[in-house]
Design a protein around this motif. Structure first.
Motif, PDB file in Angstrom:
ATOM      1  N   CYS A 118      41.386   0.786  26.417  1.00  0.00           N
ATOM      2  CA  CYS A 118      40.519   1.653  26.090  1.00  0.00           C
ATOM      3  C   CYS A 118      41.069   2.758  24.989  1.00  0.00           C
TER       4      CYS A 118
ATOM      5  N   LEU B 220      43.103   1.487  22.492  1.00  0.00           N
ATOM      6  CA  LEU B 220      42.713   0.902  21.263  1.00  0.00           C
ATOM      7  C   LEU B 220      41.214   0.638  20.943  1.00  0.00           C
ATOM      8  N   GLY B 221      40.913   0.849  19.612  1.00  0.00           N
ATOM      9  CA  GLY B 221      39.295   0.270  19.489  1.00  0.00           C
ATOM     10  C   GLY B 221      39.349  -1.438  19.476  1.00  0.00           C
ATOM     11  N   GLU B 222      38.151  -1.807  19.563  1.00  0.00           N
ATOM     12  CA  GLU B 222      37.966  -3.184  19.574  1.00  0.00           C
ATOM     13  C   GLU B 222      38.524  -4.048  18.389  1.00  0.00           C
ATOM     14  N   SER B 223      38.282  -3.459  17.223  1.00  0.00           N
ATOM     15  CA  SER B 223      38.863  -3.804  15.959  1.00  0.00           C
ATOM     16  C   SER B 223      40.423  -3.970  16.122  1.00  0.00           C
TER      17      SER B 223
ATOM     18  N   LEU C 243      37.332 -21.800   8.123  1.00  0.00           N
ATOM     19  CA  LEU C 243      37.371 -20.382   8.260  1.00  0.00           C
ATOM     20  C   LEU C 243      37.823 -20.373   9.723  1.00  0.00           C
TER      21      LEU C 243
ATOM     22  N   GLY D 193      37.818 -13.764  12.598  1.00  0.00           N
ATOM     23  CA  GLY D 193      37.689 -12.694  11.819  1.00  0.00           C
ATOM     24  C   GLY D 193      36.118 -12.662  11.025  1.00  0.00           C
ATOM     25  N   ASP D 194      35.514 -13.825  11.230  1.00  0.00           N
ATOM     26  CA  ASP D 194      34.114 -14.024  10.483  1.00  0.00           C
ATOM     27  C   ASP D 194      33.206 -13.902  11.697  1.00  0.00           C
ATOM     28  N   ASP D 195      31.712 -14.249  11.176  1.00  0.00           N
ATOM     29  CA  ASP D 195      31.187 -14.286  12.543  1.00  0.00           C
ATOM     30  C   ASP D 195      31.052 -15.819  13.136  1.00  0.00           C
ATOM     31  N   ALA D 196      31.611 -16.723  12.463  1.00  0.00           N
ATOM     32  CA  ALA D 196      31.848 -17.917  12.990  1.00  0.00           C
ATOM     33  C   ALA D 196      33.093 -18.839  12.686  1.00  0.00           C
TER      34      ALA D 196
ATOM     35  N   ASP E 170      24.711 -14.731  14.917  1.00  0.00           N
ATOM     36  CA  ASP E 170      25.919 -15.158  14.162  1.00  0.00           C
ATOM     37  C   ASP E 170      25.903 -16.073  13.386  1.00  0.00           C
TER      38      ASP E 170
ATOM     39  N   ALA F  47      23.886 -14.999  10.148  1.00  0.00           N
ATOM     40  CA  ALA F  47      24.693 -14.343   9.493  1.00  0.00           C
ATOM     41  C   ALA F  47      25.806 -15.415   8.368  1.00  0.00           C
ATOM     42  N   MET F  48      25.746 -16.540   8.841  1.00  0.00           N
ATOM     43  CA  MET F  48      26.803 -17.416   8.173  1.00  0.00           C
ATOM     44  C   MET F  48      25.892 -18.339   7.162  1.00  0.00           C
TER      45      MET F  48
ATOM     46  N   ARG G 176      30.014 -15.803   4.107  1.00  0.00           N
ATOM     47  CA  ARG G 176      31.027 -15.158   4.577  1.00  0.00           C
ATOM     48  C   ARG G 176      31.225 -13.530   4.771  1.00  0.00           C
ATOM     49  N   ARG G 177      32.232 -12.858   5.542  1.00  0.00           N
ATOM     50  CA  ARG G 177      32.393 -11.535   5.368  1.00  0.00           C
ATOM     51  C   ARG G 177      32.878 -10.957   3.973  1.00  0.00           C
ATOM     52  N   ARG G 178      33.900 -11.844   3.444  1.00  0.00           N
ATOM     53  CA  ARG G 178      34.529 -11.641   2.262  1.00  0.00           C
ATOM     54  C   ARG G 178      33.577 -11.894   0.760  1.00  0.00           C
TER      55      ARG G 178
ATOM     56  N   CYS H 197      28.083 -11.342   3.605  1.00  0.00           N
ATOM     57  CA  CYS H 197      26.925 -11.271   4.630  1.00  0.00           C
ATOM     58  C   CYS H 197      27.630 -11.266   6.079  1.00  0.00           C
ATOM     59  N   LEU H 198      26.951 -10.206   6.965  1.00  0.00           N
ATOM     60  CA  LEU H 198      27.118 -10.254   8.347  1.00  0.00           C
ATOM     61  C   LEU H 198      25.811  -9.824   9.001  1.00  0.00           C
ATOM     62  N   ASP H 199      25.866  -9.856  10.447  1.00  0.00           N
ATOM     63  CA  ASP H 199      24.826  -9.199  11.003  1.00  0.00           C
ATOM     64  C   ASP H 199      25.060  -7.969  11.458  1.00  0.00           C
TER      65      ASP H 199
ATOM     66  N   ASP I  77      27.044  -4.160  15.556  1.00  0.00           N
ATOM     67  CA  ASP I  77      27.728  -2.915  16.161  1.00  0.00           C
ATOM     68  C   ASP I  77      27.065  -1.543  15.427  1.00  0.00           C
TER      69      ASP I  77
ATOM     70  N   HIS J 226      33.574  -3.286   8.149  1.00  0.00           N
ATOM     71  CA  HIS J 226      33.828  -4.874   8.221  1.00  0.00           C
ATOM     72  C   HIS J 226      33.871  -5.629   6.991  1.00  0.00           C
TER      73      HIS J 226
ATOM     74  N   HIS K 161      34.193   1.045  16.404  1.00  0.00           N
ATOM     75  CA  HIS K 161      33.745   0.755  17.682  1.00  0.00           C
ATOM     76  C   HIS K 161      34.744   0.748  18.741  1.00  0.00           C
ATOM     77  N   HIS K 162      34.417   1.576  19.981  1.00  0.00           N
ATOM     78  CA  HIS K 162      35.426   1.554  20.888  1.00  0.00           C
ATOM     79  C   HIS K 162      35.288   0.428  21.763  1.00  0.00           C
TER      80      HIS K 162
END
Lengths: 320, 320
Positions: free
Chosen positions: A9, A11-14, A34, A37-40, B85, B88-89, B157-159, B213-215, B218, B226, B318-319
């Motif tokens: 608690c 630290l943050g989730e990230s 990949l 750090g990504d969605d999948a 997820d 989002a991919m 991807r997120r990037r 892209c992401l969903d 949070d 992110h 996000h905590h």
């Protein structure tokens, strides 16, 4: 960053996910397009591959307790028991996902050690941590999904045992349970992590005559029942032949335990149990031991009459 | 078999697993060589596929409570948020594994309803239940791993976000959070299950110019951060353009909530957020809405200066 007293608690989730990713390292692998750090995570299969997927959870209180074993051992075991499922299919590990839940008061130092154990066990078996999830719960939950590959159509399954097949087991049975029961009795630390029989499983998958295979994780009696029920057949066991580790009888006597019950009803050895049909219906243990580079013992044979013969008084059935 | 009062501890683990397998049904699928009941599920990839793997847990107390929502809704949501997820991919679902933990006193009727919801949600999206695990815990844990496929090298991807790109979001933001907060306030039942934007994600993966892209799971502020942090860039948001569902302002007023905070800090809409570069730097929303068959709104643009402009007073992070 983060003293021994730092808690989730704080630290943050990230920050926690970044911490896990850092510890997981950047194992270079052509298998993964990949990773964390990504969605999948993105797996690049090779032509002719089948992808084996298996999931298994280790839960605080049910499967482990901090203090009774080190956080590192907990992390190692969480992956090892999952890899055993891949071994039972004859699959080669490619990577693992870890969905981790823990209380907000959980120590970050424990997270670090769990992840380090997990990653170290993965490094032994070519199985990098490629993705996961982090959530809050009342107790620690390490939910692992392992990904493996096998040649198309060559995976070992539970089905396939036929009357006349010999029943074989790798390694020895009972040692892991005795270690746990001994640690419980003397309040000592549990340090044992099973060795997933990955190379043996892959060798079995290449061997003609291997009919059905699974890993002994719930106890020989329960797991053998799964193998038999898949085909509606039975087995005649030879209890005297069950391979025991050195010191099992003495250890059981000291704790007042029945060695046969420990060998057949406790299930933490994660050895492979399989049905094998050879051209000659002799004991193929010597040949199999050579092929697998591991002790293999014939413990009985498959018969057409359903049920388990030769294990009087052993109740089958794993309770929830 | 099993009255409403039957509990997990009344049945054996094997009986419970058989029950789950029965409810999962035998969806015929050429994707899977093996499903529930063996040590692993076996996926047969197609040539040119990449396999997307994602895991996410729904935990009793943290993510859901029996009574506050039906067991069926809990099962549906556990799969839906995981499918998001894959969306989002830009991946197409192939199957899911469910690692389920529950107290020994858990009701078998709840298990049935959770599985039925899970399987029904899967049937809507072509995602059969192909494997899993069952364990005992102090609280219910639904740990899901979804498996999807995408064309090699085409996954979103997120990037990839670059200064000048427009930022777009599908659907509307804030409705899911308002529904939850309203249900909390009046003690009502929560019945909402998010719609994973699978078709939209697959359409985006085919569209040149889609960069990242992401969903939104949070909250817009956290998830946008992110996306931006992945490239060390920033964004200029236009809060007035954030797409709101009908009745959001009125609903927020009734509960004394700031609609902008609900839209940007709560994250249960599971809409897709993406960066898009068009040849002309105009608002591409009309074209994107047509292509995706779904409302798409331009909510700002990517800038080179890190940080989020246009959302004063919104804290990011996000905590745990």
């Amino acid at each position: 960053m983060g003293s021994a007293a730092t808690r989730f608690c704080d630290l943050g989730e990230s920050a926690l996910i970044a911490r896990i990713a850092r510890r997981a390292g950047s194992v270079s692998s052509r298998d993964w397009g990949l990773r964390i750090g990504d969605d999948a995570a993105l797996l690049r299969p090779k032509a002719g591959d089948e992808i084996a997927l298996s999931t298994d959870a280790q839960i605080e209180g049910t499967h482990f307790r901090f203090g009774r074993e080190s956080a590192r051992t907990i992390g190692r075991r969480a992956l090892a028991v999952n890899l055993s499922d891949l071994a039972a299919m004859g699959a080669r590990p490619v990577g693992a996902l870890l969905s981790l839940a823990a209380p907000a008061s959980a120590k970050v130092a424990d997270l670090d050690a769990v992840i380090d154990g997990f990653v170290a066990e993965g490094a032994r078996h070519g199985c990098p941590l490629v993705g996961g999830n982090l959530a809050r719960a009342d107790q620690w939950v390490l939910d692992v999904t392992v990904v493996g590959r096998c040649r198309r159509g060559r995976a070992l399954r539970r089905r396939g045992a036929r009357p006349g097949d010999g029943l074989y087991v790798t390694g020895t049975l009972g040692g892991a349970a005795l270690a746990r029961l001994s640690a419980d009795a003397r309040g000592g630390r549990l340090t044992r992590v099973p060795t997933p029989r990955l190379e043996a499983g892959q060798a079995l998958a290449r061997l003609p005559g291997v009919r059905a295979c699974l890993d002994v994780s719930d106890g020989l009696a329960t797991d053998l029942a799964h193998l038999l029920e898949a085909e509606g057949v039975g087995a005649e066991l030879e209890p005297d032949r069950l391979p025991a580790p050195a010191g099992l009888r003495r250890g059981c006597r000291a704790l007042g335990l029945d060695p046969l019950a420990v060998q057949t009803q406790e299930g933490e050895d994660y050895e492979l149990l399989f049905a094998y049909r050879s051209a000659r219906s002799t004991d193929a243990s010597p040949m199999l031991s050579r092929r697998l580079g591991l002790r293999v013992t014939r413990i009985g044979r498959v018969i057409s009459t359903p049920g388990l013969q030769g294990l009087p008084g052993v109740a089958i059935g794993h309770h929830f």
